[in-house]
Design a protein around this motif. Structure first.
Motif, PDB file in Angstrom:
ATOM      1  N   ASP A 169       0.829  -1.200   0.000  1.00 26.45           N
ATOM      2  CA  ASP A 169       0.000   0.000   0.000  1.00 26.45           C
ATOM      3  C   ASP A 169       0.868   1.258   0.000  1.00 26.45           C
ATOM      4  OD1 ASP A 169      -2.177  -1.625   0.100  1.00 26.45           O
ATOM      5  OD2 ASP A 169      -2.456  -1.472   2.263  1.00 26.45           O
ATOM      6  N   THR A 170       0.229   2.406  -0.240  1.00 26.25           N
ATOM      7  CA  THR A 170       0.884   3.702  -0.094  1.00 26.25           C
ATOM      8  C   THR A 170       0.156   4.495   0.970  1.00 26.25           C
ATOM      9  OG1 THR A 170      -0.467   4.709  -1.827  1.00 26.25           O
ATOM     10  CG2 THR A 170       1.656   3.765  -2.503  1.00 26.25           C
ATOM     11  N   VAL A 171       0.835   5.505   1.504  1.00 26.89           N
ATOM     12  CA  VAL A 171       0.263   6.386   2.526  1.00 26.89           C
ATOM     13  C   VAL A 171       0.179   7.786   1.949  1.00 26.89           C
ATOM     14  CG1 VAL A 171       0.668   7.453   4.778  1.00 26.89           C
ATOM     15  CG2 VAL A 171       1.055   5.008   4.471  1.00 26.89           C
ATOM     16  N   THR A 172      -0.906   8.483   2.227  1.00 27.75           N
ATOM     17  CA  THR A 172      -1.070   9.865   1.775  1.00 27.75           C
ATOM     18  C   THR A 172      -0.987  10.794   2.969  1.00 27.75           C
ATOM     19  OG1 THR A 172      -2.466   9.206  -0.083  1.00 27.75           O
ATOM     20  CG2 THR A 172      -2.585  11.505   0.613  1.00 27.75           C
ATOM     21  N   PHE A 173      -0.025  11.710   2.930  1.00 33.84           N
ATOM     22  CA  PHE A 173       0.093  12.754   3.944  1.00 33.84           C
ATOM     23  C   PHE A 173      -0.606  14.014   3.424  1.00 33.84           C
ATOM     24  CE2 PHE A 173       4.234  10.934   5.848  1.00 33.84           C
ATOM     25  CZ  PHE A 173       3.507  10.291   6.839  1.00 33.84           C
ATOM     26  N   VAL A 174      -1.352  14.688   4.303  1.00 38.01           N
ATOM     27  CA  VAL A 174      -2.057  15.923   3.945  1.00 38.01           C
ATOM     28  C   VAL A 174      -1.572  17.033   4.873  1.00 38.01           C
ATOM     29  CG1 VAL A 174      -4.285  17.070   3.689  1.00 38.01           C
ATOM     30  CG2 VAL A 174      -4.069  14.616   3.176  1.00 38.01           C
ATOM     31  N   ALA A 175      -1.043  18.107   4.281  1.00 37.04           N
ATOM     32  CA  ALA A 175      -0.475  19.214   5.049  1.00 37.04           C
ATOM     33  C   ALA A 175      -1.483  20.342   5.217  1.00 37.04           C
ATOM     34  CB  ALA A 175       0.779  19.752   4.365  1.00 37.04           C
ATOM     35  N   SER A 176      -1.350  21.055   6.324  1.00 38.00           N
ATOM     36  CA  SER A 176      -2.155  22.253   6.596  1.00 38.00           C
ATOM     37  C   SER A 176      -1.210  23.392   6.958  1.00 38.00           C
ATOM     38  CB  SER A 176      -3.131  22.003   7.755  1.00 38.00           C
ATOM     39  OG  SER A 176      -4.087  21.032   7.399  1.00 38.00           O
ATOM     40  N   PRO A 177      -1.629  24.664   6.713  1.00 31.61           N
ATOM     41  CA  PRO A 177      -2.918  25.062   6.131  1.00 31.61           C
ATOM     42  C   PRO A 177      -2.932  24.899   4.619  1.00 31.61           C
ATOM     43  CG  PRO A 177      -1.598  27.006   6.545  1.00 31.61           C
ATOM     44  CD  PRO A 177      -0.801  25.841   7.082  1.00 31.61           C
ATOM     45  N   ASN A 178      -4.131  24.697   4.077  1.00 33.38           N
ATOM     46  CA  ASN A 178      -4.316  24.607   2.634  1.00 33.38           C
ATOM     47  C   ASN A 178      -4.956  25.912   2.179  1.00 33.38           C
ATOM     48  OD1 ASN A 178      -4.621  23.802  -0.007  1.00 33.38           O
ATOM     49  ND2 ASN A 178      -6.348  22.438   0.391  1.00 33.38           N
ATOM     50  N   VAL A 179      -4.108  26.908   1.839  1.00 32.54           N
ATOM     51  CA  VAL A 179      -4.592  28.237   1.485  1.00 32.54           C
ATOM     52  C   VAL A 179      -4.018  28.649   0.141  1.00 32.54           C
ATOM     53  CG1 VAL A 179      -4.891  28.968   3.874  1.00 32.54           C
ATOM     54  CG2 VAL A 179      -2.693  29.324   2.757  1.00 32.54           C
ATOM     55  N   ALA A 180      -4.701  29.568  -0.501  1.00 32.49           N
ATOM     56  CA  ALA A 180      -4.246  30.058  -1.802  1.00 32.49           C
ATOM     57  C   ALA A 180      -2.863  30.695  -1.673  1.00 32.49           C
ATOM     58  CB  ALA A 180      -5.247  31.079  -2.351  1.00 32.49           C
ATOM     59  N   GLY A 181      -1.989  30.377  -2.626  1.00 29.67           N
ATOM     60  CA  GLY A 181      -0.657  30.965  -2.653  1.00 29.67           C
ATOM     61  C   GLY A 181       0.377  30.244  -1.810  1.00 29.67           C
ATOM     62  N   ALA A 182      -0.037  29.228  -1.059  1.00 33.66           N
ATOM     63  CA  ALA A 182       0.912  28.501  -0.204  1.00 33.66           C
ATOM     64  C   ALA A 182       1.741  27.530  -1.037  1.00 33.66           C
ATOM     65  CB  ALA A 182       0.165  27.741   0.892  1.00 33.66           C
ATOM     66  N   THR A 183       2.987  27.308  -0.601  1.00 33.69           N
ATOM     67  CA  THR A 183       3.830  26.271  -1.194  1.00 33.69           C
ATOM     68  C   THR A 183       4.240  25.293  -0.103  1.00 33.69           C
ATOM     69  OG1 THR A 183       5.835  27.613  -0.898  1.00 33.69           O
ATOM     70  CG2 THR A 183       4.701  27.771  -3.019  1.00 33.69           C
ATOM     71  N   TYR A 184       4.514  24.052  -0.524  1.00 35.23           N
ATOM     72  CA  TYR A 184       4.795  22.967   0.413  1.00 35.23           C
ATOM     73  C   TYR A 184       6.101  22.288   0.000  1.00 35.23           C
ATOM     74  CZ  TYR A 184      -0.133  23.860   1.214  1.00 35.23           C
ATOM     75  OH  TYR A 184      -1.337  24.480   1.457  1.00 35.23           O
ATOM     76  N   HIS A 185       7.016  22.195   0.951  1.00 29.71           N
ATOM     77  CA  HIS A 185       8.319  21.574   0.707  1.00 29.71           C
ATOM     78  C   HIS A 185       8.431  20.355   1.617  1.00 29.71           C
ATOM     79  CE1 HIS A 185      12.718  22.620  -0.571  1.00 29.71           C
ATOM     80  NE2 HIS A 185      12.341  21.416  -0.934  1.00 29.71           N
ATOM     81  N   TRP A 186       8.378  19.164   1.002  1.00 28.62           N
ATOM     82  CA  TRP A 186       8.345  17.919   1.761  1.00 28.62           C
ATOM     83  C   TRP A 186       9.755  17.383   1.980  1.00 28.62           C
ATOM     84  CZ3 TRP A 186       3.902  16.102   3.879  1.00 28.62           C
ATOM     85  CH2 TRP A 186       2.689  16.608   3.378  1.00 28.62           C
ATOM     86  N   TYR A 187       9.980  16.809   3.176  1.00 24.19           N
ATOM     87  CA  TYR A 187      11.289  16.264   3.534  1.00 24.19           C
ATOM     88  C   TYR A 187      11.123  14.844   4.071  1.00 24.19           C
ATOM     89  CZ  TYR A 187      12.962  21.099   3.353  1.00 24.19           C
ATOM     90  OH  TYR A 187      13.271  22.370   2.957  1.00 24.19           O
ATOM     91  N   ARG A 188      12.093  13.988   3.723  1.00 21.96           N
ATOM     92  CA  ARG A 188      12.184  12.637   4.287  1.00 21.96           C
ATOM     93  C   ARG A 188      13.578  12.470   4.871  1.00 21.96           C
ATOM     94  NH1 ARG A 188      14.245   7.774   2.035  1.00 21.96           N
ATOM     95  NH2 ARG A 188      13.566   5.941   3.227  1.00 21.96           N
ATOM     96  N   ASN A 189      13.645  12.144   6.172  1.00 23.30           N
ATOM     97  CA  ASN A 189      14.935  11.994   6.863  1.00 23.30           C
ATOM     98  C   ASN A 189      15.818  13.221   6.656  1.00 23.30           C
ATOM     99  OD1 ASN A 189      14.057   9.451   7.626  1.00 23.30           O
ATOM    100  ND2 ASN A 189      15.086   8.422   5.937  1.00 23.30           N
ATOM    101  N   ASN A 190      15.177  14.423   6.735  1.00 21.63           N
ATOM    102  CA  ASN A 190      15.842  15.732   6.618  1.00 21.63           C
ATOM    103  C   ASN A 190      16.352  16.041   5.225  1.00 21.63           C
ATOM    104  OD1 ASN A 190      15.454  16.567   9.321  1.00 21.63           O
ATOM    105  ND2 ASN A 190      17.189  15.315   9.979  1.00 21.63           N
TER     106      ASN A 190
END
Length: 363
Positions: free
Chosen positions: A193-214
């Motif tokens: 299976d896979t896992v889905t992570f959902v980040a907050s806040p979810n607002v217009a203009g936001a960007t998300y930078h994901w990290y695994r083990n830094n």
């Protein structure tokens, strides 16, 4: 410039010199605790001794009222703040200088105005026990603050009580988002299976930078979801209007379910009334869910006795994961009735015979 040191019972006039929009006039030194009131005006007259043809210049929405200052032996001056744009919750450096002597128990307080620049209800940023010049390294509030571009800061003392000027420049404060990832802090998932992570806040203009083990998984994206299939420590940095916050870590562990296969005890093609025992993996801490044609028929162990036709599967689970077996098909047929026809006499002498014929002989 016209000024008074006795609440306009008497007054004096000074000629300002300069050019363009900048002129200077110097009011001479006055005794301590003297309140000096003044205003600037233009006139077509020279050698003014009375208030001829005056026009009060309105600065900072002065509304025509007089400016004033009080002559004090101790003065606190708030210095220039740089830069002038900040994120809530970040550090701000506020320099200040003093003139005169301050008592040994004195404290200096750094204060923040509201978003319009008013100090009616100032926000305390930091305090320093000191008697001389210094610099605050204060933290702006992260919550309970309004986005604005007219903030000011100032420094005041306690002994004696002297309120310094504000920094003289508008300060912009943008809100820092509070980054988070939905779900438990520790997650165990089951391959494949896979896992889905959902980040907050979810607002217009936001960007998300994901990290695994830094380590960064990918460049910043505008999608607040991440689909993953690897063990690791995950976090996300969310940026809104140039202000960034990083979430706490989510620990994802990947597990494997126990083996799940079915072994029949005998033939799977049965006659009515017969049965076959289906057996799967056994072990400590395992649980079972037997299904026939996708309907649960038992949860009571690693064996199941099948007596009817159908497609059988079993799901074997441990504390975190599970696997489901391949399908085993069991077919149950009804038993035929045995009949026969007797040809000839049924009373025989020794050495005679009779013919028995079954109607099923051809099928």
């Amino acid at each position: 410039m016209r000024y008074s040191i006795d609440n306009w019972a008497t007054d004096s006039t000074l000629l300002a010199t300069g050019s363009g929009s900048t002129y200077t006039a110097t009011i001479g030194g006055q005794p301590l605790d003297t309140t000096v009131s003044y205003y600037v005006f233009t006139s077509t007259k020279s050698n003014i001794t009375n208030n001829y043809d005056l026009y009060t210049i309105n600065y900072d929405n002065n509304g025509g009222s007089n400016y004033s200052y009080k002559v004090q032996s101790q003065v606190v001056t708030t210095g220039t703040v740089s830069p002038t744009t900040y994120c809530s919750g970040t550090s701000i450096s506020i320099p200040y200088t003093v003139n005169g002597s301050f008592n040994g128990g004195n404290k200096f307080y750094a204060e923040l105005s509201d978003s319009s620049g008013s100090f009616t209800k100032p926000v305390l940023l930091d305090s320093i026990a000191a008697t001389g010049n210094g610099t605050f390294s204060a933290s702006l509030p992260k919550i309970g603050i309004t986005v604005g571009s007219k903030y000011r800061v100032r420094v005041r003392s306690t002994s004696p009580a002297v309120t310094g000027n504000n920094n003289g420049q508008n300060i912009t404060i943008n809100l820092t988002p509070t980054a988070s990832i939905a779900g438990a802090d520790s997650i165990t998932a089951c391959a494949p299976d896979t896992v889905t992570f959902v980040a907050s806040p979810n607002v217009a203009g936001a960007t998300y930078h994901w990290y695994r083990n830094n380590g960064a998984i990918m460049p910043p994206v505008t999608n607040n979801t991440l689909h993953i299939g690897l063990t690791g420590n995950y976090k996300v940095a969310v940026t809104v209007n140039g202000c960034t916050d990083t979430s706490t870590v989510k620990v994802l562990t990947w597990g494997n379910g126990p083996g799940a296969s079915i072994t029949p005890s005998g033939a799977q093609n049965l006659c009515a009334g017969d049965s076959v025992v289906l057996t799967t993996t056994s072990g400590t801490g395992l649980s079972y869910e037997w299904k026939k044609d996708n309907i649960v028929v038992s949860t009571s162990g690693n064996t199941y006795t099948a007596k009817t036709s159908g497609n059988y599967t079993v799901k074997v689970s441990n504390s975190t994961c599970f696997n489901t077996s391949a399908t085993v098909m069991v077919t149950v047929s009804n038993k035929s009735s045995a009949t026969f026809v007797v040809t000839g006499d049924t009373v025989l002498c020794s050495g005679d015979s009779v013919l028995f014929t079954s109607p099923l002989a051809n099928g």
